[in-house]
Design a protein around this motif. Structure first.
Motif, PDB file in Angstrom:
ATOM      1  N   GLY A   1       0.784  -1.224   0.000  1.00  0.00           N
ATOM      2  CA  GLY A   1       0.000   0.000   0.000  1.00  0.00           C
ATOM      3  C   GLY A   1       0.816   1.275   0.000  1.00  0.00           C
ATOM      4  N   GLY A   2       2.133   1.148   0.008  1.00  0.00           N
ATOM      5  CA  GLY A   2       2.970   2.342   0.050  1.00  0.00           C
ATOM      6  C   GLY A   2       2.883   3.077   1.370  1.00  0.00           C
ATOM      7  N   LEU A   3       2.460   2.374   2.430  1.00  0.00           N
ATOM      8  CA  LEU A   3       2.371   2.985   3.754  1.00  0.00           C
ATOM      9  C   LEU A   3       3.710   2.945   4.478  1.00  0.00           C
ATOM     10  N   ASP A   4       4.614   2.103   3.998  1.00  0.00           N
ATOM     11  CA  ASP A   4       5.955   2.004   4.552  1.00  0.00           C
ATOM     12  C   ASP A   4       6.889   1.650   3.411  1.00  0.00           C
ATOM     13  N   ARG A   5       8.171   1.861   3.619  1.00  0.00           N
ATOM     14  CA  ARG A   5       9.162   1.598   2.579  1.00  0.00           C
ATOM     15  C   ARG A   5      10.060   0.442   3.010  1.00  0.00           C
ATOM     16  N   PRO A   6      10.472  -0.395   2.063  1.00  0.00           N
ATOM     17  CA  PRO A   6      11.360  -1.499   2.421  1.00  0.00           C
ATOM     18  C   PRO A   6      12.753  -1.009   2.799  1.00  0.00           C
ATOM     19  N   THR A   7      13.420  -1.779   3.629  1.00  0.00           N
ATOM     20  CA  THR A   7      14.814  -1.488   3.941  1.00  0.00           C
ATOM     21  C   THR A   7      15.681  -1.751   2.715  1.00  0.00           C
ATOM     22  N   SER A   8      15.342  -2.797   1.986  1.00  0.00           N
ATOM     23  CA  SER A   8      15.989  -3.084   0.705  1.00  0.00           C
ATOM     24  C   SER A   8      15.007  -3.834  -0.176  1.00  0.00           C
ATOM     25  N   GLY A   9      15.306  -3.879  -1.481  1.00  0.00           N
ATOM     26  CA  GLY A   9      14.403  -4.520  -2.422  1.00  0.00           C
ATOM     27  C   GLY A   9      13.450  -3.524  -3.055  1.00  0.00           C
ATOM     28  N   THR A  10      12.622  -4.004  -3.962  1.00  0.00           N
ATOM     29  CA  THR A  10      11.709  -3.127  -4.700  1.00  0.00           C
ATOM     30  C   THR A  10      10.276  -3.643  -4.648  1.00  0.00           C
ATOM     31  N   VAL A  11       9.349  -2.699  -4.632  1.00  0.00           N
ATOM     32  CA  VAL A  11       7.915  -2.988  -4.725  1.00  0.00           C
ATOM     33  C   VAL A  11       7.366  -2.149  -5.870  1.00  0.00           C
ATOM     34  N   THR A  12       6.934  -2.786  -6.934  1.00  0.00           N
ATOM     35  CA  THR A  12       6.407  -2.041  -8.071  1.00  0.00           C
ATOM     36  C   THR A  12       4.932  -2.356  -8.254  1.00  0.00           C
ATOM     37  N   LEU A  13       4.180  -1.326  -8.590  1.00  0.00           N
ATOM     38  CA  LEU A  13       2.751  -1.424  -8.875  1.00  0.00           C
ATOM     39  C   LEU A  13       2.523  -0.870 -10.266  1.00  0.00           C
ATOM     40  N   ASP A  14       2.074  -1.729 -11.163  1.00  0.00           N
ATOM     41  CA  ASP A  14       1.916  -1.339 -12.570  1.00  0.00           C
ATOM     42  C   ASP A  14       3.187  -0.688 -13.110  1.00  0.00           C
ATOM     43  N   GLY A  15       4.329  -1.245 -12.747  1.00  0.00           N
ATOM     44  CA  GLY A  15       5.606  -0.772 -13.256  1.00  0.00           C
ATOM     45  C   GLY A  15       6.203   0.407 -12.523  1.00  0.00           C
ATOM     46  N   ALA A  16       5.468   0.982 -11.572  1.00  0.00           N
ATOM     47  CA  ALA A  16       5.973   2.138 -10.818  1.00  0.00           C
ATOM     48  C   ALA A  16       6.558   1.668  -9.491  1.00  0.00           C
ATOM     49  N   ASP A  17       7.766   2.092  -9.194  1.00  0.00           N
ATOM     50  CA  ASP A  17       8.455   1.694  -7.973  1.00  0.00           C
ATOM     51  C   ASP A  17       7.939   2.513  -6.793  1.00  0.00           C
ATOM     52  N   LEU A  18       7.153   1.875  -5.927  1.00  0.00           N
ATOM     53  CA  LEU A  18       6.576   2.591  -4.786  1.00  0.00           C
ATOM     54  C   LEU A  18       7.656   3.112  -3.851  1.00  0.00           C
ATOM     55  N   ALA A  19       8.712   2.309  -3.657  1.00  0.00           N
ATOM     56  CA  ALA A  19       9.770   2.710  -2.725  1.00  0.00           C
ATOM     57  C   ALA A  19      10.534   3.922  -3.231  1.00  0.00           C
ATOM     58  N   GLY A  20      10.533   4.134  -4.533  1.00  0.00           N
ATOM     59  CA  GLY A  20      11.269   5.249  -5.107  1.00  0.00           C
ATOM     60  C   GLY A  20      10.461   6.525  -5.255  1.00  0.00           C
ATOM     61  N   MET A  21       9.175   6.480  -4.886  1.00  0.00           N
ATOM     62  CA  MET A  21       8.327   7.658  -5.026  1.00  0.00           C
ATOM     63  C   MET A  21       8.566   8.653  -3.895  1.00  0.00           C
ATOM     64  N   THR A  22       8.291   9.915  -4.169  1.00  0.00           N
ATOM     65  CA  THR A  22       8.272  10.918  -3.118  1.00  0.00           C
ATOM     66  C   THR A  22       7.005  10.720  -2.280  1.00  0.00           C
ATOM     67  N   ASP A  23       6.955  11.371  -1.126  1.00  0.00           N
ATOM     68  CA  ASP A  23       5.759  11.273  -0.287  1.00  0.00           C
ATOM     69  C   ASP A  23       4.520  11.762  -1.030  1.00  0.00           C
ATOM     70  N   ALA A  24       4.671  12.828  -1.800  1.00  0.00           N
ATOM     71  CA  ALA A  24       3.538  13.374  -2.548  1.00  0.00           C
ATOM     72  C   ALA A  24       3.065  12.390  -3.613  1.00  0.00           C
ATOM     73  N   GLN A  25       4.003  11.733  -4.289  1.00  0.00           N
ATOM     74  CA  GLN A  25       3.637  10.755  -5.305  1.00  0.00           C
ATOM     75  C   GLN A  25       2.948   9.546  -4.679  1.00  0.00           C
TER      76      GLN A  25
END
Length: 225
Positions: A52-76
């Motif tokens: 849900g993008g409520l927290d960020r991983p310490t390592s690794g990637t979480v992508t939703l429809d090709g968008a990296d949630l961990a790499g998004m800004t808070d606003a995104q």
């Protein structure tokens, strides 16, 4: 839909390091209904927070429809949650001073939807969960099952692609539990939602076509029911 690659999540509790997720990898296709089981503290809710993008991983990637949630800004992330992801929680999280209709409308406020449109969409969402005639009731005037239906309507009113449910039947009796699971299953079939359902209840989990188990931060696939 979702692609999770080698995700770890660690927390510091005093001098102790808690490893909530340990190298979790997972693919969830569009339109899947997935149940996640496991013991308390095993990582279920942490995994859902990553999705849900409520927290960020310490390592690794979480992508939703090709968008990296961990790499998004808070606003995104806020925009992604507001437009793509619906959340349902065990504790309902309804505002006690607002009516059922107003509670559902609150999900559309961040998207700056016009008031009249908000009201009509909220009413349609309540209709979809069988509470079209309860819009003017406060949460305290509704049963636990009805309050959870309002919470589901609040999640649905955004027209999300994904519904994330964290122990949505945990506070309900067996009969009401079954009604809520019937509702969620019906929404999955009728609307083609991607649903990830975290539950400790095996009866609920067995209703899902796909089941996962997470314990001590490690995920494995269970046989289909």
């Amino acid at each position: 839909m979702y692609q999770i690659d080698d995700v770890t999540k660690t927390y510091q509790q005093g001098r102790r390091v808690v490893r909530a997720l340990r190298g979790v990898s997972l693919t969830i296709g569009a339109g899947e209904l997935v149940a996640v089981q496991g013991p308390t503290g095993g990582g279920k809710s942490t995994l859902l927070q990553m999705l849900g993008g409520l927290d960020r991983p310490t390592s690794g990637t979480v992508t939703l429809d090709g968008a990296d949630l961990a790499g998004m800004t808070d606003a995104q992330l806020t925009a992604a949650r507001a437009g793509t992801i619906g959340f349902v929680f065990q504790t309902f999280n309804l505002i006690p001073t607002l009516t059922a209709l107003e509670n559902v409308e609150t999900a559309l406020v961040p998207a700056k939807v016009a008031r009249q449109t908000r009201t009509s969409r909220a009413q349609a969402a309540l209709d979809a969960v069988g509470l079209g005639d309860r819009g003017d009731h406060l949460p305290g005037e509704l049963s636990g099952g009805q309050q959870q239906r309002v919470a589901i309507a609040r999640a649905l009113v955004k027209n999300p692609k994904v519904l994330l449910a964290d122990e949505p039947t945990g506070n309900l009796d067996e009969e009401t539990r079954d009604e809520i699971v019937d509702l969620i299953e019906g929404l999955w079939k009728d609307q083609g939602l991607t649903i990830v359902l975290v539950t400790h209840d095996s009866v609920v989990a067995r209703r899902a076509p796909r089941r996962l188990r997470i314990a001590k931060g490690t995920l494995k696939e269970l046989p289909s029911p």
